[in-house]
Motif scaffolding. Sequence first.
Motif, PDB file in Angstrom:
ATOM      1  N   GLU A  93       0.850  -1.187   0.000  1.00 32.82           N
ATOM      2  CA  GLU A  93       0.000   0.000   0.000  1.00 32.82           C
ATOM      3  C   GLU A  93       0.887   1.239   0.000  1.00 32.82           C
ATOM      4  OE1 GLU A  93      -3.930   0.527   2.233  1.00 32.82           O
ATOM      5  OE2 GLU A  93      -2.456   1.550   3.510  1.00 32.82           O
ATOM      6  N   VAL A  94       0.657   2.093  -0.977  1.00 32.07           N
ATOM      7  CA  VAL A  94       1.388   3.360  -1.066  1.00 32.07           C
ATOM      8  C   VAL A  94       0.372   4.477  -0.842  1.00 32.07           C
ATOM      9  CG1 VAL A  94       2.784   4.875  -2.523  1.00 32.07           C
ATOM     10  CG2 VAL A  94       3.070   2.386  -2.671  1.00 32.07           C
ATOM     11  N   VAL A  95       0.612   5.259   0.207  1.00 30.86           N
ATOM     12  CA  VAL A  95      -0.289   6.358   0.561  1.00 30.86           C
ATOM     13  C   VAL A  95       0.425   7.671   0.262  1.00 30.86           C
ATOM     14  CG1 VAL A  95      -1.574   7.484   2.420  1.00 30.86           C
ATOM     15  CG2 VAL A  95      -1.345   4.984   2.387  1.00 30.86           C
ATOM     16  N   PHE A  96      -0.199   8.499  -0.556  1.00 36.58           N
ATOM     17  CA  PHE A  96       0.325   9.839  -0.831  1.00 36.58           C
ATOM     18  C   PHE A  96      -0.389  10.794   0.124  1.00 36.58           C
ATOM     19  CE2 PHE A  96       1.273   7.506  -4.663  1.00 36.58           C
ATOM     20  CZ  PHE A  96       2.514   7.985  -5.032  1.00 36.58           C
ATOM     21  N   TYR A  97       0.414  11.526   0.891  1.00 34.90           N
ATOM     22  CA  TYR A  97      -0.113  12.364   1.970  1.00 34.90           C
ATOM     23  C   TYR A  97       0.231  13.824   1.712  1.00 34.90           C
ATOM     24  CZ  TYR A  97      -1.038  13.887   6.768  1.00 34.90           C
ATOM     25  OH  TYR A  97      -1.526  14.527   7.874  1.00 34.90           O
ATOM     26  N   ASP A  98      -0.743  14.677   1.882  1.00 36.80           N
ATOM     27  CA  ASP A  98      -0.558  16.127   1.737  1.00 36.80           C
ATOM     28  C   ASP A  98      -0.209  16.680   3.122  1.00 36.80           C
ATOM     29  OD1 ASP A  98      -0.760  18.865   1.415  1.00 36.80           O
ATOM     30  OD2 ASP A  98      -2.808  18.827   0.625  1.00 36.80           O
ATOM     31  N   THR A  99       1.063  17.050   3.316  1.00 40.94           N
ATOM     32  CA  THR A  99       1.507  17.505   4.642  1.00 40.94           C
ATOM     33  C   THR A  99       0.952  18.880   5.004  1.00 40.94           C
ATOM     34  OG1 THR A  99       3.548  18.380   3.673  1.00 40.94           O
ATOM     35  CG2 THR A  99       3.633  16.160   4.606  1.00 40.94           C
ATOM     36  N   ILE A 100       0.628  19.686   4.015  1.00 41.57           N
ATOM     37  CA  ILE A 100       0.075  21.010   4.314  1.00 41.57           C
ATOM     38  C   ILE A 100      -1.418  20.884   4.618  1.00 41.57           C
ATOM     39  CG2 ILE A 100      -0.375  23.319   3.383  1.00 41.57           C
ATOM     40  CD1 ILE A 100       2.271  22.932   1.782  1.00 41.57           C
ATOM     41  N   GLY A 101      -2.131  20.150   3.772  1.00 39.34           N
ATOM     42  CA  GLY A 101      -3.565  19.953   3.985  1.00 39.34           C
ATOM     43  C   GLY A 101      -3.862  18.887   5.030  1.00 39.34           C
ATOM     44  N   ARG A 102      -2.832  18.170   5.448  1.00 39.66           N
ATOM     45  CA  ARG A 102      -2.927  17.121   6.467  1.00 39.66           C
ATOM     46  C   ARG A 102      -4.019  16.096   6.153  1.00 39.66           C
ATOM     47  NH1 ARG A 102      -0.610  19.025  11.853  1.00 39.66           N
ATOM     48  NH2 ARG A 102       0.486  20.897  11.250  1.00 39.66           N
ATOM     49  N   ASP A 147       6.153   0.444 -10.025  1.00 44.61           N
ATOM     50  CA  ASP A 147       6.121   1.831  -9.564  1.00 44.61           C
ATOM     51  C   ASP A 147       4.693   2.238  -9.222  1.00 44.61           C
ATOM     52  OD1 ASP A 147       8.758   1.752 -10.349  1.00 44.61           O
ATOM     53  OD2 ASP A 147       8.482   3.012 -12.127  1.00 44.61           O
ATOM     54  N   ALA A 148       4.554   3.033  -8.165  1.00 43.53           N
ATOM     55  CA  ALA A 148       3.262   3.645  -7.860  1.00 43.53           C
ATOM     56  C   ALA A 148       3.070   4.824  -8.808  1.00 43.53           C
ATOM     57  CB  ALA A 148       3.228   4.115  -6.412  1.00 43.53           C
ATOM     58  N   LYS A 149       1.824   5.161  -9.065  1.00 43.32           N
ATOM     59  CA  LYS A 149       1.518   6.303  -9.933  1.00 43.32           C
ATOM     60  C   LYS A 149       1.122   7.476  -9.042  1.00 43.32           C
ATOM     61  CE  LYS A 149      -0.145   3.181 -13.489  1.00 43.32           C
ATOM     62  NZ  LYS A 149       0.023   1.964 -12.719  1.00 43.32           N
ATOM     63  N   PRO A 150       1.861   8.572  -9.122  1.00 40.30           N
ATOM     64  CA  PRO A 150       1.553   9.706  -8.242  1.00 40.30           C
ATOM     65  C   PRO A 150       0.224  10.354  -8.617  1.00 40.30           C
ATOM     66  CG  PRO A 150       3.205  10.338  -9.845  1.00 40.30           C
ATOM     67  CD  PRO A 150       2.977   8.861 -10.023  1.00 40.30           C
ATOM     68  N   PRO A 151      -0.482  10.846  -7.621  1.00 43.66           N
ATOM     69  CA  PRO A 151      -1.751  11.526  -7.897  1.00 43.66           C
ATOM     70  C   PRO A 151      -1.486  12.948  -8.393  1.00 43.66           C
ATOM     71  CG  PRO A 151      -1.264  11.617  -5.569  1.00 43.66           C
ATOM     72  CD  PRO A 151      -0.179  10.785  -6.204  1.00 43.66           C
ATOM     73  N   VAL A 152      -2.551  13.620  -8.744  1.00 48.84           N
ATOM     74  CA  VAL A 152      -2.433  15.041  -9.085  1.00 48.84           C
ATOM     75  C   VAL A 152      -1.955  15.763  -7.826  1.00 48.84           C
ATOM     76  CG1 VAL A 152      -3.713  17.108  -9.764  1.00 48.84           C
ATOM     77  CG2 VAL A 152      -4.250  14.894 -10.815  1.00 48.84           C
ATOM     78  N   THR A 153      -0.925  16.562  -7.979  1.00 53.28           N
ATOM     79  CA  THR A 153      -0.337  17.261  -6.835  1.00 53.28           C
ATOM     80  C   THR A 153      -1.290  18.356  -6.352  1.00 53.28           C
ATOM     81  OG1 THR A 153       1.825  16.885  -7.820  1.00 53.28           O
ATOM     82  CG2 THR A 153       1.708  18.491  -6.046  1.00 53.28           C
ATOM     83  N   PRO A 154      -1.592  18.362  -5.052  1.00 55.66           N
ATOM     84  CA  PRO A 154      -2.486  19.415  -4.549  1.00 55.66           C
ATOM     85  C   PRO A 154      -1.776  20.776  -4.586  1.00 55.66           C
ATOM     86  CG  PRO A 154      -1.673  18.073  -2.736  1.00 55.66           C
ATOM     87  CD  PRO A 154      -1.176  17.450  -4.002  1.00 55.66           C
ATOM     88  N   THR A 155      -2.554  21.806  -4.723  1.00 57.69           N
ATOM     89  CA  THR A 155      -1.976  23.159  -4.721  1.00 57.69           C
ATOM     90  C   THR A 155      -2.441  23.889  -3.464  1.00 57.69           C
ATOM     91  OG1 THR A 155      -3.839  23.988  -6.020  1.00 57.69           O
ATOM     92  CG2 THR A 155      -1.883  23.289  -7.234  1.00 57.69           C
ATOM     93  N   HIS A 156      -1.536  24.727  -2.950  1.00 60.81           N
ATOM     94  CA  HIS A 156      -1.842  25.533  -1.763  1.00 60.81           C
ATOM     95  C   HIS A 156      -1.268  26.930  -1.991  1.00 60.81           C
ATOM     96  CE1 HIS A 156      -3.164  22.045   0.525  1.00 60.81           C
ATOM     97  NE2 HIS A 156      -2.081  21.397   0.098  1.00 60.81           N
ATOM     98  N   ARG A 157      -2.060  27.938  -1.666  1.00 62.51           N
ATOM     99  CA  ARG A 157      -1.623  29.320  -1.841  1.00 62.51           C
ATOM    100  C   ARG A 157      -0.360  29.564  -1.003  1.00 62.51           C
ATOM    101  NH1 ARG A 157      -5.605  34.335  -1.499  1.00 62.51           N
ATOM    102  NH2 ARG A 157      -6.847  32.703  -2.401  1.00 62.51           N
ATOM    103  N   GLY A 158       0.631  30.135  -1.651  1.00 62.63           N
ATOM    104  CA  GLY A 158       1.874  30.471  -0.967  1.00 62.63           C
ATOM    105  C   GLY A 158       2.884  29.328  -0.932  1.00 62.63           C
ATOM    106  N   TYR A 159       2.551  28.179  -1.523  1.00 64.87           N
ATOM    107  CA  TYR A 159       3.462  27.035  -1.532  1.00 64.87           C
ATOM    108  C   TYR A 159       3.664  26.544  -2.965  1.00 64.87           C
ATOM    109  CZ  TYR A 159       2.731  26.686   3.492  1.00 64.87           C
ATOM    110  OH  TYR A 159       2.678  26.946   4.834  1.00 64.87           O
ATOM    111  N   VAL A 160       4.869  26.060  -3.228  1.00 61.90           N
ATOM    112  CA  VAL A 160       5.184  25.452  -4.521  1.00 61.90           C
ATOM    113  C   VAL A 160       5.629  24.015  -4.248  1.00 61.90           C
ATOM    114  CG1 VAL A 160       6.703  25.522  -6.540  1.00 61.90           C
ATOM    115  CG2 VAL A 160       5.909  27.661  -5.505  1.00 61.90           C
TER     116      VAL A 160
END
Length: 169
Positions: free
Chosen positions: A117-126, A139-152
Amino acid sequence: MNQKRWIVLLSVIVLVLSITLLAGQRNSDDAGAKRTITFYDSQAQEEIIKYEVELGDSVTPPTPPTHKDYLFIGWFDENGLEITDFSKILKNQRINARYGNDKNNNGILDSEDTYYEVVFYDTIGRRNIATERVLVGLDAKPPVTPTHRGYVFDRYSASFTKVSSDLKI
């Protein structure tokens, strides 16, 4: 009465001889009879080899073709029954090579292999943004990367190629 017994006995002897002669005649018709055995690749949908053999002879199955992402399971008849004995060929027959999935090409059927099991976790959105069940070595396939204002987005915290354990990324 004695004459009736002789007639019955003679009738039985004639009947037995007739049956024996007919059975022998049927067997002599089969003598030299040929049977066709066709080995077929069910994955490529093509004939591998065709043998013409005498009734009762045996055949040696060919080396089954290999296919990327698939594993040879065995030889099966038209009814889906596995064939392991190729001696005493008695009928014309198509014998199919059957394959199962082996997406990581490690020689183990995917249905019997290890998954992680591969879990992709958003550390900013928790929050978990995706969970994927990955076959060992793939290989795991990465999800769409979340976006957050002020972060790249810079990178994931760990590699998720050739997965060999459960991961939280």
